[in-house]
Design a protein around this motif. Structure first.
Motif, PDB file in Angstrom:
ATOM      1  N   TYR A 264      -1.552  -2.201  -5.234  1.00 48.96           N
ATOM      2  CA  TYR A 264      -2.322  -2.496  -4.023  1.00 48.96           C
ATOM      3  C   TYR A 264      -3.800  -2.676  -4.362  1.00 48.96           C
TER       4      TYR A 264
ATOM      5  N   VAL B  37      -6.067  -6.098  -3.909  1.00 59.61           N
ATOM      6  CA  VAL B  37      -7.242  -6.097  -3.036  1.00 59.61           C
ATOM      7  C   VAL B  37      -8.482  -6.514  -3.815  1.00 59.61           C
TER       8      VAL B  37
ATOM      9  N   ILE C  68      -8.006 -11.908   3.701  1.00 58.09           N
ATOM     10  CA  ILE C  68      -8.240 -10.537   4.173  1.00 58.09           C
ATOM     11  C   ILE C  68      -8.652 -10.563   5.644  1.00 58.09           C
TER      12      ILE C  68
ATOM     13  N   GLN D  78       0.830  -1.208   0.000  1.00 57.96           N
ATOM     14  CA  GLN D  78       0.000   0.000   0.000  1.00 57.96           C
ATOM     15  C   GLN D  78       0.869   1.264   0.000  1.00 57.96           C
TER      16      GLN D  78
ATOM     17  N   ILE E  11      -9.832  -1.657   2.853  1.00 59.30           N
ATOM     18  CA  ILE E  11      -9.812  -2.962   2.189  1.00 59.30           C
ATOM     19  C   ILE E  11     -11.233  -3.483   2.008  1.00 59.30           C
TER      20      ILE E  11
END
Length: 739
Positions: free
Chosen positions: A626, A630, A643, A619, A671
């Motif tokens: 990133y 995700v 996650i 990130q 996220i």
């Protein structure tokens, strides 16, 4: 080195204390004494002062006159030397009879048979004397008292009808005619019982006070005076003054001569290489303020060095030389303190102690100080030695101290210092336990083992819960004595053996991080890399980052460790001891981003028990990458679980159960929302996907569901889920699915 058996020396040629002048003065006294009366010389010295050695040297000088000639015929002696050991006999009466038997035996050895008549008269004297011994040598008989004189004068031998005194007079007359000097040495009188000591003096003064006979009585004056006091109603010194005509005290040993002997003994134990590892200032302080206060005689030195040698043979390179010397002094001369030390390990040793222990240190330190004050033979010496061995208590003891080259942890570990908690026990059990780490093991890992053996050894220590300490010991050794002994090829092998096998070594990423093994492992790798030249160092780390077999989480930790060097402005960068340049670190960042994308896009994360902890660094490095990762994770069931794992934290507590798990919603910011996560997890359960997850992933699901059900009462500060709750929740999920 040979063990010194504390035997007295036999010749001036091996006299390390150079006492020739003192010995010669006594020899001259014995040779030049022309008085025909019996003479008694007292040779006074404390235990271990060398009385017997001095007697042996006196005898050597006396008998050398005969060997050199001086006008004497064969078998003739200028001075007849006789030794008598009273402590070989069982009681006062036996001692007296054996004295005369021994005297006869020694005189019979003369080759010229000049003592034949004397030997015969001694036999008559002894036989006539035996029945009278109880009168003359009773516990209350004094020297030349009326009872004693009357016993000698009036007792009549039933075999020859002559008084004991008459027989003695005949013996005296023969000795005067012969005019032969006889010196009788009686040693170790202070070893006798009180009654035997008094008997020996009565023997010399009353029964065997013969002409031309000189007695040299060797003993500790204070010990014998006290013994005579107990028998003679506190008149010990007066009593002895009547017996000893020439009192001679053995002169105190000069410190410089004793130091010379001590130095020689120590050099026989330790090699030049051993001494090179010693802090000279610390050694000087220990010797001056500690050792010298205990070493008073050769016997002290021998007794001490014998034990020191035995301990060194057991521990060799596994201890610090100064620590070993100091702790052995306490063992030999301050045994009561020595045996108490393990009880105070927590205040003596340097380590990260729990706060509850630190808070009570003052109480235990005062208790320990009282122990030293009350039990030490030499208070100053004991305190100073303790202060040097354990610097953290020297303020409390108000004593000398001297740390090992500043006392850094690396230095203490390299020297196996006693003040480190990990090393303390070996100085008391005098061996290396199976869980302990020897110099031999360190050497094999750093110098000998191939990759398979290195990894196997690390696994073994991890199984014994001692890997953390092994890594620290290895780092200290690399920074210390191995800093110039490792070849570039060896360094590269060691670095690769560690980095390529971290997933095998630690097994559980949570365990790795929770035990601070990540930081300790990186410190070890850093110490190795710093031994390489810049180009070789860069080639090694670049190849590791480009090797697809190295775990992405390992690369994440390595990169984050070195990224700290380039934070701040350029001026600050130049001040830092940077292992890589800013450009090199940026190249590692680019390589890392590519690896992260590859790791996720090829689904390598699916069976990865370490999870996707690396995305927090991603990130910071690349927003595009990133977001891509995700999005990919959120689109897959397994990705959702990974996650979820990002929000689970392990906490170790001092209470039972000592381990709990917590859900931290904050970890999921940017996220996924908790609501969406909950929805996805419910769908996963409904599709019976829970059975496809590994144990760690299943536990994460259980923790999260428990959190959602108890969200209102959950306290991140005080609450958590233990193993029992996790298993119970998993059973509920399984039951609901079957239902």
């Amino acid at each position: 080195m040979k063990i010194n058996k504390d035997k007295p020396i036999q010749s001036h040629e091996v006299d390390l204390l150079h006492r020739e002048k003192f010995v010669n003065s006594i020899v001259n006294l014995l040779r030049n004494n022309d008085d025909d009366d019996s003479l008694t010389i007292g040779l006074y010295g404390e235990w271990g002062s060398g009385k017997t050695s001095i007697i042996n040297m006196i005898c050597e000088r006396l008998t050398s006159v005969d060997k050199e000639g001086a006008g004497y015929g064969e078998g003739e002696e200028y001075i007849k030397v006789i030794h008598f050991n009273p402590w070989l006999y069982s009681n006062a009466s036996d001692l007296t009879r054996q004295f005369f038997t021994h005297l006869q035996s020694e005189l019979e050895k003369n080759k010229a048979h000049k003592f034949a008549t004397i030997v015969k008269k001694l036999g008559q004297y002894k036989e006539a004397m035996v029945p009278a011994l109880s009168l003359v040598f009773g516990p209350t008989a004094g020297i030349a008292t009326k009872v004693g004189i009357d016993a000698l004068t009036t007792y009549t031998s039933q075999t020859e009808n002559r008084s004991l005194q008459t027989i003695k007079d005949e013996l005296v007359e023969k000795l005067k005619e012969l005019k032969q000097k006889i010196v009788i040495f009686i040693d170790d009188i202070d070893r006798l019982s009180d009654e035997e000591i008094v008997t020996t003096f009565k023997l010399v003064k009353l029964l065997a006070d013969f002409p031309y006979v000189t007695y040299v009585l060797a003993f500790d004056y204070e010990v014998v005076a006290e013994a005579v006091n107990r028998v003679q109603r506190n008149r010990g010194k007066e009593y002895m003054e009547k017996i000893i005509q020439v009192p001679i005290a053995i002169p105190a040993i000069q410190r410089v001569k004793l130091d010379s002997v001590m130095k020689k003994r120590l050099n026989n134990i330790f090699s030049e290489e051993d001494w090179q590892t010693v802090s000279k200032k610390r050694w000087d302080a220990l010797k001056r303020d500690g050792i010298d206060l205990y070493m008073k005689s050769i016997r002290d030195v021998n007794r001490y060095c014998n034990l020191l040698y035995a301990y060194y043979m057991a521990l060799a390179e596994e201890v610090d030389i100064v620590d070993l010397i100091g702790i052995t002094i306490l063992h030999v001369f301050e045994e009561k303190i020595y045996t108490k030390l393990p009880q105070y390990k927590s205040i003596l040793c340097k380590d990260h102690l729990p706060k509850r222990v630190v808070d009570t240190t003052d109480f235990y330190l005062n208790e320990f100080k009282n122990t030293v004050e009350e039990t030490s033979h030499c208070k100053e010496g004991a305190k100073n030695i303790l202060g040097i061995l354990f610097p953290r208590i020297h303020d409390g003891l108000e004593c000398t101290t001297w740390t090992l080259d500043g006392g850094s942890d690396d230095v203490l570990r390299e020297h196996h210092s006693i003040q480190l908690m990990d090393n303390f026990d070996r100085y008391f059990i005098w061996s290396i336990s199976e869980e302990d780490i020897s110099n031999g093991e360190i050497y094999k890992i750093l110098v000998e083992y191939e990759e398979e053996d290195i990894v196997g050894t690390l696994l073994r220590y991890n199984k014994n819960n001692n890997l953390r300490r092994l890594l620290i010991e290895l780092t200290a050794a690399i920074r210390g004595k191995y800093s110039d002994r490792l070849t570039p090829e060896r360094i590269q092998l060691l670095v690769k053996s560690i980095i390529y096998n971290i997933d095998m070594l630690y097994g559980d990423w949570d365990e790795f991080f929770n035990a601070s093994l990540d930081r300790i492992t990186l410190t070890l790798v850093d110490a190795l890399l710093r031994l390489l030249e810049n180009d070789k160092r860069w080639n090694l780390i670049e190849n590791i980052f480009n090797d697809g077999t190295v775990h992405i989480s390992v690369l994440c930790l390595i990169l984050n460790n070195y990224r700290k060097d380039i934070q701040g402005d350029e001026v600050e960068h130049q001040k830092k001891d940077m292992i890589f340049s800013k450009l090199q670190i940026q190249n590692l960042e680019s390589s890392f981003v590519e690896r992260c994308i590859q790791w996720v896009d090829t689904n390598r994360y699916h069976k990865d028990t370490y999870g996707v902890y690396f995305i927090w660094l991603l990130q910071e490095l690349c927003a595009t990458a990133y977001e891509h990762i995700v999005k990919k994770l959120r689109s897959e069931d397994r990705g959702i679980v990974k996650i979820l794992e990002l929000s689970i934290e392990t906490v170790t507590t001092s209470e039972e159960p000592n381990r709990i798990w917590r859900f931290k919603e904050k970890n999921l910011e940017n996220i996924i929302s908790v609501e969406e996560l909950y929805k996805n997890i419910q769908q996963l359960i409904e599709k019976n996907k829970l059975v496809e997850l590994n144990k760690k992933e299943q536990a994460a699901v259980a923790i999260f569901l428990y959190y959602m059900e108890h969200k209102d009462e959950w306290s991140l500060k005080n609450s958590g889920v233990n193993e029992q709750i996790i298993q119970k929740k998993l059973l509920e999920i399984e039951s609901s699915y079957k239902g």
